[in-house]
Write a protein that holds these residues in place. Structure first.
Motif, mmCIF file in Angstrom:
data_model
loop_
_atom_site.group_PDB
_atom_site.id
_atom_site.type_symbol
_atom_site.label_atom_id
_atom_site.label_comp_id
_atom_site.label_asym_id
_atom_site.label_seq_id
_atom_site.Cartn_x
_atom_site.Cartn_y
_atom_site.Cartn_z
ATOM 1 N N LEU A 92 0.859 -1.190 0.000
ATOM 2 C CA LEU A 92 0.000 0.000 0.000
ATOM 3 C C LEU A 92 0.888 1.230 0.000
ATOM 4 C CD1 LEU A 92 -2.798 -0.838 2.614
ATOM 5 C CD2 LEU A 92 -3.084 -0.615 0.144
ATOM 6 N N SER A 93 0.432 2.261 -0.715
ATOM 7 C CA SER A 93 1.139 3.537 -0.692
ATOM 8 C C SER A 93 0.123 4.670 -0.575
ATOM 9 C CB SER A 93 1.995 3.718 -1.955
ATOM 10 O OG SER A 93 1.188 3.707 -3.107
ATOM 11 N N GLN A 94 0.521 5.708 0.115
ATOM 12 C CA GLN A 94 -0.366 6.859 0.337
ATOM 13 C C GLN A 94 0.417 8.134 0.068
ATOM 14 O OE1 GLN A 94 -3.832 7.268 1.461
ATOM 15 N NE2 GLN A 94 -3.198 9.214 0.576
ATOM 16 N N GLN A 95 -0.166 8.974 -0.807
ATOM 17 C CA GLN A 95 0.465 10.252 -1.115
ATOM 18 C C GLN A 95 -0.069 11.319 -0.162
ATOM 19 O OE1 GLN A 95 -0.175 11.611 -5.098
ATOM 20 N NE2 GLN A 95 1.237 13.326 -4.932
ATOM 21 N N PHE A 96 0.825 12.224 0.267
ATOM 22 C CA PHE A 96 0.469 13.312 1.175
ATOM 23 C C PHE A 96 0.881 14.645 0.540
ATOM 24 C CE2 PHE A 96 0.806 9.650 3.912
ATOM 25 C CZ PHE A 96 -0.230 9.810 4.817
ATOM 26 N N PRO A 97 -0.054 15.297 -0.185
ATOM 27 C CA PRO A 97 0.266 16.638 -0.690
ATOM 28 C C PRO A 97 0.543 17.583 0.473
ATOM 29 C CG PRO A 97 -1.710 15.762 -1.747
ATOM 30 C CD PRO A 97 -1.401 14.862 -0.601
ATOM 31 N N ASN A 98 1.375 18.570 0.241
ATOM 32 C CA ASN A 98 1.722 19.475 1.337
ATOM 33 C C ASN A 98 0.498 20.260 1.798
ATOM 34 O OD1 ASN A 98 1.780 22.391 0.103
ATOM 35 N ND2 ASN A 98 2.875 21.124 -1.401
ATOM 36 N N PRO A 99 0.450 20.641 3.080
ATOM 37 C CA PRO A 99 -0.746 21.304 3.636
ATOM 38 C C PRO A 99 -1.129 22.591 2.910
ATOM 39 C CG PRO A 99 0.695 20.543 5.400
ATOM 40 C CD PRO A 99 1.447 20.344 4.124
ATOM 41 N N ALA A 100 -0.145 23.349 2.410
ATOM 42 C CA ALA A 100 -0.472 24.593 1.702
ATOM 43 C C ALA A 100 -1.268 24.313 0.433
ATOM 44 C CB ALA A 100 0.814 25.348 1.364
ATOM 45 N N LYS A 101 -0.929 23.250 -0.256
ATOM 46 C CA LYS A 101 -1.644 22.899 -1.478
ATOM 47 C C LYS A 101 -3.078 22.491 -1.168
ATOM 48 C CE LYS A 101 0.573 20.726 -4.636
ATOM 49 N NZ LYS A 101 1.303 19.682 -5.401
ATOM 50 N N ARG A 102 -3.260 21.706 -0.131
ATOM 51 C CA ARG A 102 -4.606 21.269 0.222
ATOM 52 C C ARG A 102 -5.448 22.452 0.689
ATOM 53 N NH1 ARG A 102 -3.718 16.660 4.487
ATOM 54 N NH2 ARG A 102 -6.007 16.633 4.373
ATOM 55 N N ARG A 103 -4.846 23.369 1.429
ATOM 56 C CA ARG A 103 -5.584 24.555 1.876
ATOM 57 C C ARG A 103 -5.995 25.418 0.676
ATOM 58 N NH1 ARG A 103 -2.268 25.884 5.300
ATOM 59 N NH2 ARG A 103 -0.979 27.297 4.049
ATOM 60 N N ALA A 104 -5.090 25.585 -0.289
ATOM 61 C CA ALA A 104 -5.421 26.367 -1.483
ATOM 62 C C ALA A 104 -6.516 25.687 -2.301
ATOM 63 C CB ALA A 104 -4.170 26.568 -2.329
ATOM 64 N N GLN A 105 -6.514 24.366 -2.351
ATOM 65 C CA GLN A 105 -7.576 23.645 -3.066
ATOM 66 C C GLN A 105 -8.933 23.890 -2.416
ATOM 67 O OE1 GLN A 105 -6.083 19.645 -2.912
ATOM 68 N NE2 GLN A 105 -4.841 19.866 -4.778
ATOM 69 N N ARG A 106 -8.963 23.901 -1.080
ATOM 70 C CA ARG A 106 -10.229 24.178 -0.390
ATOM 71 C C ARG A 106 -10.682 25.614 -0.641
ATOM 72 N NH1 ARG A 106 -7.748 20.799 3.612
ATOM 73 N NH2 ARG A 106 -6.865 22.633 4.646
#
Length: 414
Positions: A92-106
């Motif tokens: 199994l593998s899980q990708q973790f985009p950086n928090p700034a990217k996820r915040r900008a997506q929201r």
């Protein structure tokens, strides 16, 4: 028995054909319920809100299946259990985009919701305005048409007077044709107004769904408050849409900046080998390395920042445009109001007085019938023109309040 026989026929008649005339408020409320474009925009808003739920979430994990070290040559070729390097793996593998990217997506998703909601509000404002204008146009077109019909009735009375004079020999034979000539001119004007009635009905039916659209009651009595309307410009749907587009552009800029921060991935796997050699477990972490930002991320950031600046300038331009449009509409309203007062206080009274004097002169034998009839036609045209000017003032009042005022309900209050 007759009702039983007619029931299927009545059921087959569309509801719109049985609809009653609509008051101004009822037309607005029905358009708010029936206009397909409003329902389409609401569906679009729901779709955008639903899509926003997934914004900024972690990507789905990845299942990895494989075979490692399978021999394809040598003495152990094609065997899973004679080579100590061969193993089947599951991981199994899980990708973790950086928090700034996820915040900008929201933030971008919320901006998209704002754009969709502003678009729905703008369409609701447009439907409300067009319904109100169609109602007013139909109301005044019918009144002007009724005004011409009253002139036609007075011509019938005049025809009897002319016939009596012809019988007594006090009028020339050609005078019998003059009422019919005037009636022909009135018929042309009536045809124009009948077309206006049909067009207004079609526009009203477009938004209310009533194929036999008709009006009842009087138009609303609205006031124009320049200071209050100017103070509310910032809350109009058009500017709210531009505000949402600015927020979306800022979110895109933040997304571009977030690309300079590394994303990372965690993976783990289990490898099964021949029992004689034992199984294996692997764990790993991979990290993106944005090492060439000057040629990759930085140009994108500059481009997105320019788009955000463009959005802010477009918003400022939109506010100025609305302010200029409001001043122009207020100037037109003042002009139309002055023209209406001139018609009511000067043009119609003068035309009426002249028609009365000319008819009295005709009755006294001092004026020919043609001149007297032309005065009557001029009076009818003045009265119809006064109604047209009243309609212009009503349209201005509705357009200004419904375009620059906030929408609070489906009724007359802006």
């Amino acid at each position: 028995m007759r009702m039983i026989i007619l029931a299927p026929l009545l059921a087959a008649i569309p509801g719109a054909a049985l609809a009653e005339p609509l008051t101004f408020d009822a037309a607005l409320q029905r358009a708010a319920r029936e206009a397909p474009s409003l329902q389409a925009n609401e569906a679009g808003v729901d779709a955008t809100r639903s899509a926003a739920i997934a914004a900024g979430r972690l990507p789905d994990p990845t299942l990895d299946l494989g075979v490692q070290g399978f021999p394809v040559s040598g003495p152990n070729a094609g065997s899973f259990n004679r080579d100590d390097f061969t193993m089947t793996t599951i991981g199994l593998s899980q990708q973790f985009p950086n928090p700034a990217k996820r915040r900008a997506q929201r933030e971008r998703a919320q901006a998209d919701i704002g754009i969709a909601e502003a678009g729905a509000a703008a369409e609701a404002q447009n439907v409300r305005l067009e319904t109100a204008l169609a109602w007013v146009d139909l109301y005044y077109a019918k009144r002007r048409l009724a005004q011409l019909q009253r002139l036609d009735a007075s011509l019938s009375e005049l025809q009897a007077t002319v016939s009596a004079r012809l019988a007594s020999g006090s009028a020339r034979p050609s005078a019998a044709l003059e009422p019919d000539q005037l009636r022909g001119a009135v018929n042309d004007r009536r045809s124009d107004l009948a077309a206006e009635v049909t067009k207004a009905q079609a526009r009203l039916a477009r938004f209310t769904g009533d194929l036999q659209a008709d009006v009842s009651g009087d138009p609303p009595m609205l006031e124009v408050d320049r200071a209050q309307l100017a103070a509310r410009l910032g809350g109009l749907p058009r500017l709210q849409a531009l505000d949402a587009e600015t927020r979306a552009a800022d979110a895109e800029t933040e997304l571009a900046r977030a690309d300079k921060r590394p994303d990372w991935r965690v993976s783990t796997s289990y490898g099964r080998r021949d029992p004689a050699f034992g199984d294996l477990v692997s764990v790993g972490v991979s990290i993106d390395l944005p090492l060439f930002a000057r040629r990759r991320q930085d140009p994108k950031i500059a481009a997105r920042a320019s788009e955000a600046e463009r959005a802010r300038l477009m918003r400022a331009a939109g506010e100025r445009e609305l302010a200029a449009a409001l001043n122009g509409d207020l100037a037109d309203h003042a002009m139309h109001h002055q023209r209406l007062m001139n018609a009511r206080n000067t043009l119609v009274p003068l035309a009426k007085h002249r028609a009365e004097l000319d008819m009295a002169s005709y009755a006294a034998g001092k004026l020919d019938l043609g001149s007297a009839l032309l005065s009557s036609l001029a009076l009818a045209e003045a009265e119809v023109d006064a109604l047209a000017r009243e309609a212009d003032v009503a349209r201005d009042t509705i357009r200004i309040n419904f375009t620059y005022g906030p929408i609070t309900d489906g009724g007359t209050r802006p």
